[in-house]
Design an enzyme around this catalytic site. Structure first.
Site, PDB file in Angstrom:
ATOM      1  N   LYS A  15       0.819  -1.216   0.000  1.00  0.00           N
ATOM      2  CA  LYS A  15       0.000   0.000   0.000  1.00  0.00           C
ATOM      3  C   LYS A  15       0.854   1.267   0.000  1.00  0.00           C
ATOM      4  O   LYS A  15       0.612   2.174  -0.780  1.00  0.00           O
ATOM      5  CB  LYS A  15      -0.936   0.040   1.219  1.00  0.00           C
ATOM      6  CG  LYS A  15      -2.000  -1.043   1.238  1.00  0.00           C
ATOM      7  CD  LYS A  15      -3.005  -0.814   2.360  1.00  0.00           C
ATOM      8  CE  LYS A  15      -2.409  -0.787   3.751  1.00  0.00           C
ATOM      9  NZ  LYS A  15      -1.917  -2.087   4.239  1.00  0.00           N
ATOM     10  N   ARG A  90      -9.667   1.348   8.885  1.00  0.00           N
ATOM     11  CA  ARG A  90      -9.194  -0.003   9.106  1.00  0.00           C
ATOM     12  C   ARG A  90     -10.275  -0.881   9.713  1.00  0.00           C
ATOM     13  O   ARG A  90     -10.049  -2.054   9.956  1.00  0.00           O
ATOM     14  CB  ARG A  90      -8.017   0.050  10.074  1.00  0.00           C
ATOM     15  CG  ARG A  90      -6.728  -0.525   9.522  1.00  0.00           C
ATOM     16  CD  ARG A  90      -5.680  -0.369  10.592  1.00  0.00           C
ATOM     17  NE  ARG A  90      -4.452  -1.025  10.278  1.00  0.00           N
ATOM     18  CZ  ARG A  90      -3.487  -0.509   9.514  1.00  0.00           C
ATOM     19  NH1 ARG A  90      -3.652   0.651   8.934  1.00  0.00           N
ATOM     20  NH2 ARG A  90      -2.375  -1.174   9.322  1.00  0.00           N
ATOM     21  N   ARG A 126      11.296  -7.052   5.203  1.00  0.00           N
ATOM     22  CA  ARG A 126      11.287  -5.637   5.576  1.00  0.00           C
ATOM     23  C   ARG A 126      11.780  -5.463   7.014  1.00  0.00           C
ATOM     24  O   ARG A 126      12.515  -4.541   7.321  1.00  0.00           O
ATOM     25  CB  ARG A 126       9.872  -5.060   5.430  1.00  0.00           C
ATOM     26  CG  ARG A 126       9.819  -3.563   5.650  1.00  0.00           C
ATOM     27  CD  ARG A 126       8.467  -2.978   5.279  1.00  0.00           C
ATOM     28  NE  ARG A 126       7.451  -3.271   6.270  1.00  0.00           N
ATOM     29  CZ  ARG A 126       6.174  -2.908   6.153  1.00  0.00           C
ATOM     30  NH1 ARG A 126       5.764  -2.268   5.091  1.00  0.00           N
ATOM     31  NH2 ARG A 126       5.312  -3.197   7.097  1.00  0.00           N
ATOM     32  N   ARG A 132      11.593  -2.327  11.390  1.00  0.00           N
ATOM     33  CA  ARG A 132      10.327  -1.856  11.949  1.00  0.00           C
ATOM     34  C   ARG A 132       9.903  -2.763  13.089  1.00  0.00           C
ATOM     35  O   ARG A 132       9.895  -3.986  12.945  1.00  0.00           O
ATOM     36  CB  ARG A 132       9.248  -1.833  10.852  1.00  0.00           C
ATOM     37  CG  ARG A 132       8.674  -0.435  10.661  1.00  0.00           C
ATOM     38  CD  ARG A 132       7.677  -0.424   9.546  1.00  0.00           C
ATOM     39  NE  ARG A 132       6.377  -0.957   9.963  1.00  0.00           N
ATOM     40  CZ  ARG A 132       5.283  -0.822   9.239  1.00  0.00           C
ATOM     41  NH1 ARG A 132       5.325  -0.184   8.088  1.00  0.00           N
ATOM     42  NH2 ARG A 132       4.146  -1.322   9.670  1.00  0.00           N
ATOM     43  N   ARG A 143      -1.201  -9.130  13.062  1.00  0.00           N
ATOM     44  CA  ARG A 143      -1.727  -8.092  12.171  1.00  0.00           C
ATOM     45  C   ARG A 143      -2.592  -8.698  11.074  1.00  0.00           C
ATOM     46  O   ARG A 143      -3.607  -8.126  10.682  1.00  0.00           O
ATOM     47  CB  ARG A 143      -0.572  -7.281  11.566  1.00  0.00           C
ATOM     48  CG  ARG A 143      -0.019  -6.259  12.558  1.00  0.00           C
ATOM     49  CD  ARG A 143       1.429  -5.911  12.309  1.00  0.00           C
ATOM     50  NE  ARG A 143       1.664  -5.260  11.036  1.00  0.00           N
ATOM     51  CZ  ARG A 143       2.839  -5.271  10.391  1.00  0.00           C
ATOM     52  NH1 ARG A 143       3.869  -5.930  10.903  1.00  0.00           N
ATOM     53  NH2 ARG A 143       2.989  -4.639   9.268  1.00  0.00           N
TER      54      ARG A 143
HETATM   55  P1  ADP Z   1       0.740  -2.213   7.850  1.00  0.00           P
HETATM   56  O1  ADP Z   1      -0.523  -2.013   7.108  1.00  0.00           O
HETATM   57  O2  ADP Z   1       1.887  -2.639   6.986  1.00  0.00           O
HETATM   58  O3  ADP Z   1       0.593  -3.090   9.063  1.00  0.00           O
HETATM   59  P2  ADP Z   1       0.705   0.616   8.687  1.00  0.00           P
HETATM   60  O4  ADP Z   1       1.901   1.465   8.524  1.00  0.00           O
HETATM   61  O5  ADP Z   1      -0.480   0.951   7.850  1.00  0.00           O
HETATM   62  O6  ADP Z   1       1.239  -0.841   8.417  1.00  0.00           O
HETATM   63  O7  ADP Z   1       0.237   0.595  10.220  1.00  0.00           O
HETATM   64  C1  ADP Z   1       1.120   0.233  11.258  1.00  0.00           C
HETATM   65  C2  ADP Z   1       0.373   0.171  12.599  1.00  0.00           C
HETATM   66  O8  ADP Z   1      -0.170   1.472  12.903  1.00  0.00           O
HETATM   67  C3  ADP Z   1      -0.845  -0.757  12.647  1.00  0.00           C
HETATM   68  O9  ADP Z   1      -0.491  -2.103  12.895  1.00  0.00           O
HETATM   69  C4  ADP Z   1      -1.641  -0.124  13.812  1.00  0.00           C
HETATM   70  O10 ADP Z   1      -1.069  -0.424  15.057  1.00  0.00           O
HETATM   71  C5  ADP Z   1      -1.429   1.372  13.581  1.00  0.00           C
HETATM   72  N1  ADP Z   1      -2.491   1.940  12.703  1.00  0.00           N
HETATM   73  C6  ADP Z   1      -2.310   2.471  11.457  1.00  0.00           C
HETATM   74  N2  ADP Z   1      -3.484   2.911  10.952  1.00  0.00           N
HETATM   75  C7  ADP Z   1      -4.434   2.640  11.892  1.00  0.00           C
HETATM   76  C8  ADP Z   1      -5.844   2.823  11.958  1.00  0.00           C
HETATM   77  N3  ADP Z   1      -6.531   3.368  10.942  1.00  0.00           N
HETATM   78  N4  ADP Z   1      -6.484   2.424  13.090  1.00  0.00           N
HETATM   79  C9  ADP Z   1      -5.834   1.877  14.112  1.00  0.00           C
HETATM   80  N5  ADP Z   1      -4.512   1.661  14.114  1.00  0.00           N
HETATM   81  C10 ADP Z   1      -3.801   2.040  13.023  1.00  0.00           C
END
Ligand code: ADP
Length: 185
Positions: A15, A90, A126, A132, A143
Site C-alpha cells: 500500500k 481499518r 522488511r 520496523r 496483524r
Molecule cells: P501495515 O498495514 O503494513 O501493518 P501501517 O503502517 O499501515 O502498516 O500501520 C502500522 C500500525 O499502525 C498498525 O499495525 C496499527 O497499530 C497502527 N495503525 C495504522 N493505521 C491505523 C488505523 N486506521 N487504526 C488503528 N490503528 C492504526
C-alpha cells in the site's frame, strides 16, 4: 479520474509503495495513518506515547485517536481537491466516522490482493532490512488476523466502489494495474 481514493489491503500488500506512486501521478496528498503514527512515536508526542506499545504488538490504535488525526489532516488545504488514504479506515467504525466527517465521499477503493505466504515473506524481509518494530513473525501473524477480522469486511462495506488489483509482481507491474483500474473508474 477519481481524486478521493482509498487504498485497502493486508499489511505487506504494498500500500505504501503504490500510494506514493498514485499520489505523485495524480498530484494528491498521500495520507498514511501508519506513517503519521510512526512520526508521532519518533517525535515523542502524547499521541506517540499512547500508540507505541499497541503498534509494536500489532494492535490497532484506538479509533477515536486515529479518527481525530485523519479528520485534522483532511481539513488542510492540500487535501481539498483530493487525497489518497492509506491504512485508514481499518474497520467499519472508522469507515462510518469518515463517512460522516466533513470530507467528501470516497470515489474509489483500490484493494491490493496478495496471499498470506507472500505477505509473511515480504514483512520478514522488511523487518530484517528496516528494523520496523512490528515486522516480526508473531506480530505479523497478529496483524494478519486482525486484518481478516476487522479490515476485510470493508470490502463489503464499500461494495461496488471497490476495484481489486493483483498485488503480485514488480512495483511497476502492480502500478500499471492500479493506474488501469483508476483510469476506468
Ligand atoms: P501495515 O498495514 O503494513 O501493518 P501501517 O503502517 O499501515 O502498516 O500501520 C502500522 C500500525 O499502525 C498498525 O499495525 C496499527 O497499530 C497502527 N495503525 C495504522 N493505521 C491505523 C488505523 N486506521 N487504526 C488503528 N490503528 C492504526
Amino acid at each position: 479520474m477519481p481524486r478521493r481514493i482509498l487504498l485497502l489491503g493486508p499489511p505487506g500488500s504494498g500500500k505504501g509503495t503504490q500510494a506514493a506512486l498514485i499520489s505523485k501521478a495524480l498530484g494528491i496528498p498521500h495520507i498514511s495513518t501508519g506513517e503519521m503514527l510512526r512520526d508521532a512515536v519518533s517525535a515523542g508526542t502524547e499521541l506517540g506515547a499512547k500508540a507505541e506499545a499497541l503498534m509494536a504488538a500489532g494492535d490497532f490504535v484506538p479509533d477515536d485517536l486515529v479518527v481525530a488525526i485523519v479528520d485534522e489532516r483532511l481539513r488542510q488545504d492540500d487535501a481539498q481537491s483530493g487525497f489518497l488514504l492509506d491504512g485508514f479506515p481499518r474497520n467499519v467504525a472508522q469507515a462510518e466516522a469518515l463517512g460522516s466527517s466533513s470530507a467528501p465521499d470516497i470515489g474509489t477503493v483500490i484493494l491490493l490482493k496478495v496471499d498470506t505466504d507472500e505477505i509473511v515473506k515480504r514483512l520478514m524481509k522488511r523487518g530484517a532490512e528496516q528494523g520496523r518494530a512490528d515486522d516480526n513473525e508473531e506480530t505479523v501473524r497478529r496483524r494478519l488476523e486482525i486484518y481478516q477480522a476487522e479490515t476485510a469486511p470493508l470490502v463489503e462495506f464499500y461494495g461496488s466502489s471497490v476495484l481489486a488489483v493483483d498485488g503480485i509482481g514488480t512495483i511497476d507491474d502492480v502500478f500499471a494495474r492500479v493506474a488501469l483500474a483508476l483510469s476506468g473508474s
